[in-house]
Design an enzyme around this catalytic site. Structure first.
Site, PDB file in Angstrom:
ATOM      1  N   ASN A 213      28.317  11.519 120.079  1.00 56.39           N
ATOM      2  CA  ASN A 213      28.025  12.929 120.360  1.00 56.39           C
ATOM      3  C   ASN A 213      26.610  13.041 120.938  1.00 56.39           C
ATOM      4  O   ASN A 213      25.614  12.880 120.240  1.00 56.39           O
ATOM      5  CB  ASN A 213      28.150  13.723 119.051  1.00 56.39           C
TER       6      ASN A 213
ATOM      7  N   ASP B  57      27.372  12.697 109.231  1.00 59.93           N
ATOM      8  CA  ASP B  57      28.607  13.466 109.202  1.00 59.93           C
ATOM      9  C   ASP B  57      28.266  14.879 108.742  1.00 59.93           C
ATOM     10  O   ASP B  57      27.424  15.064 107.862  1.00 59.93           O
ATOM     11  CB  ASP B  57      29.636  12.830 108.257  1.00 59.93           C
TER      12      ASP B  57
ATOM     13  N   PHE C 267      26.802  22.721 120.447  1.00 55.98           N
ATOM     14  CA  PHE C 267      28.160  22.189 120.450  1.00 55.98           C
ATOM     15  C   PHE C 267      28.924  22.724 119.232  1.00 55.98           C
ATOM     16  O   PHE C 267      28.352  23.412 118.380  1.00 55.98           O
ATOM     17  CB  PHE C 267      28.140  20.653 120.449  1.00 55.98           C
TER      18      PHE C 267
ATOM     19  N   LYS D  93      16.852  25.020 117.031  1.00 57.22           N
ATOM     20  CA  LYS D  93      17.960  24.711 116.108  1.00 57.22           C
ATOM     21  C   LYS D  93      17.495  23.697 115.060  1.00 57.22           C
ATOM     22  O   LYS D  93      17.773  23.850 113.873  1.00 57.22           O
ATOM     23  CB  LYS D  93      19.178  24.178 116.891  1.00 57.22           C
TER      24      LYS D  93
ATOM     25  N   ARG E 100      21.173  19.414 110.120  1.00 59.38           N
ATOM     26  CA  ARG E 100      20.890  18.072 110.643  1.00 59.38           C
ATOM     27  C   ARG E 100      19.384  17.835 110.714  1.00 59.38           C
ATOM     28  O   ARG E 100      18.898  16.759 110.384  1.00 59.38           O
ATOM     29  CB  ARG E 100      21.532  17.895 112.026  1.00 59.38           C
TER      30      ARG E 100
HETATM   31  P1  IMP Z   1      31.290  15.471 112.701  1.00 60.76           P
HETATM   32  O1  IMP Z   1      30.024  15.363 111.933  1.00 60.76           O
HETATM   33  O2  IMP Z   1      31.118  14.962 114.097  1.00 60.76           O
HETATM   34  O3  IMP Z   1      32.467  14.890 111.981  1.00 60.76           O
HETATM   35  O4  IMP Z   1      31.520  17.026 112.873  1.00 60.76           O
HETATM   36  C1  IMP Z   1      32.605  17.741 112.317  1.00 60.76           C
HETATM   37  C2  IMP Z   1      32.860  18.999 113.122  1.00 60.76           C
HETATM   38  O5  IMP Z   1      31.814  19.917 112.904  1.00 60.76           O
HETATM   39  C3  IMP Z   1      32.942  18.763 114.624  1.00 60.76           C
HETATM   40  O6  IMP Z   1      33.950  19.584 115.150  1.00 60.76           O
HETATM   41  C4  IMP Z   1      31.609  19.205 115.153  1.00 60.76           C
HETATM   42  O7  IMP Z   1      31.727  19.761 116.431  1.00 60.76           O
HETATM   43  C5  IMP Z   1      31.186  20.253 114.121  1.00 60.76           C
HETATM   44  N1  IMP Z   1      29.747  20.210 113.933  1.00 60.76           N
HETATM   45  C6  IMP Z   1      29.019  19.210 113.374  1.00 60.76           C
HETATM   46  N2  IMP Z   1      27.713  19.496 113.421  1.00 60.76           N
HETATM   47  C7  IMP Z   1      27.613  20.688 114.036  1.00 60.76           C
HETATM   48  C8  IMP Z   1      26.511  21.477 114.414  1.00 60.76           C
HETATM   49  O8  IMP Z   1      25.335  21.143 114.231  1.00 60.76           O
HETATM   50  N3  IMP Z   1      26.807  22.643 115.013  1.00 60.76           N
HETATM   51  C9  IMP Z   1      28.092  23.046 115.268  1.00 60.76           C
HETATM   52  N4  IMP Z   1      29.146  22.335 114.960  1.00 60.76           N
HETATM   53  C10 IMP Z   1      28.915  21.147 114.345  1.00 60.76           C
END
Ligand code: IMP
Length: 202
Positions: free
Chosen positions: A21, A77, A153, A177, A183
């Site tokens: 990502n 995650d 995103f 952000k 994060r």
């Molecule tokens: P993962 O950490 O990539 O597994 O994220 C899980 C889901 O949450 C994914 O669909 C990401 O797009 C969303 N997501 C994770 N972090 C963020 C963020 O900081 N902002 C918005 N969506 C997030």
């Protein structure tokens, strides 16, 4: 096993961030640079399990990644937890985003007054020699009534942090952000630990 590393910028200490990502990578690079840490985006296989705990998901991925590349790695995650939906989608945020998406969440939230939600991030760091260590960050906010903004995103266009000024994450720069985000908070905890006295050997 093919391992591809693309460097952030060249400073003393490097954090190898396993992610595909690019937004997560940019956020991490900006936060870690404040601690004079360089970030390298590491393209290596890391299984993402389904589990109720973000910690377990991040740890398992980190262990798998380290097995595949032999380097100390960072894996992150995250999930969106909506209070009125009893924490849904939580650890299933990715699946929900990829299936029903933002429109699906907004539809589920139609006519719901309590729009409180939070994002949680777990950053797992693991080396070939040591057990994973996790750093957690959380940001409270609310689900906006519609999508707003084009930056960031995932769920950014519908998440408005309480400590902000009424903008969604998708209306903020990466730096803005990072000040408030789940994060940003988890990465700052990692960076303080990683650049600190206890971990000089990495
Ligand atoms: P993962 O950490 O990539 O597994 O994220 C899980 C889901 O949450 C994914 O669909 C990401 O797009 C969303 N997501 C994770 N972090 C963020 C963020 O900081 N902002 C918005 N969506 C997030």
């Amino acid at each position: 096993m093919k391992t591809k590393v693309s460097a952030g910028f060249p400073l003393g200490k490097v954090a190898y961030f396993v992610t595909s990502n690019v937004h997560k990578f940019q956020e991490a690079r900006q936060v870690l640079s404040e601690y004079r840490l360089a970030t390298a985006k590491l393209k290596v296989e890391a299984v993402e399990i389904q589990d109720d705990s973000l910690e377990n998901i991040a740890k398992y991925s980190a262990l798998d990644a380290v097995k595949n590349c032999g380097l100390p790695v960072l894996v992150e995650d995250a999930g969106l937890f909506v209070d009125s939906l009893k924490g849904f989608p939580g650890p299933y945020s990715k699946y929900v985003y990829n299936t029903v998406g933002l429109k699906g969440i907004l539809k589920l939230m139609k006519n719901i007054e309590n729009r409180s939600a939070y994002f949680k991030s777990v950053v797992a760091f693991v080396t070939p020699e040591e057990d994973p260590i996790c750093f957690v960050g959380k940001v409270e906010g609310k689900i906006f009534l519609q999508e707003k903004g084009t930056s960031g995103f995932g769920y950014d266009p519908i998440f408005e942090p309480h400590e902000g000024d009424g903008r969604t994450f998708a209306e903020m720069t990466t730096e803005e952000k990072n000040v408030l985000s789940h994060r940003g908070k988890a990465l700052r905890k990692f960076a303080e630990w990683y650049s600190g006295a206890g971990k000089r050997r990495f």
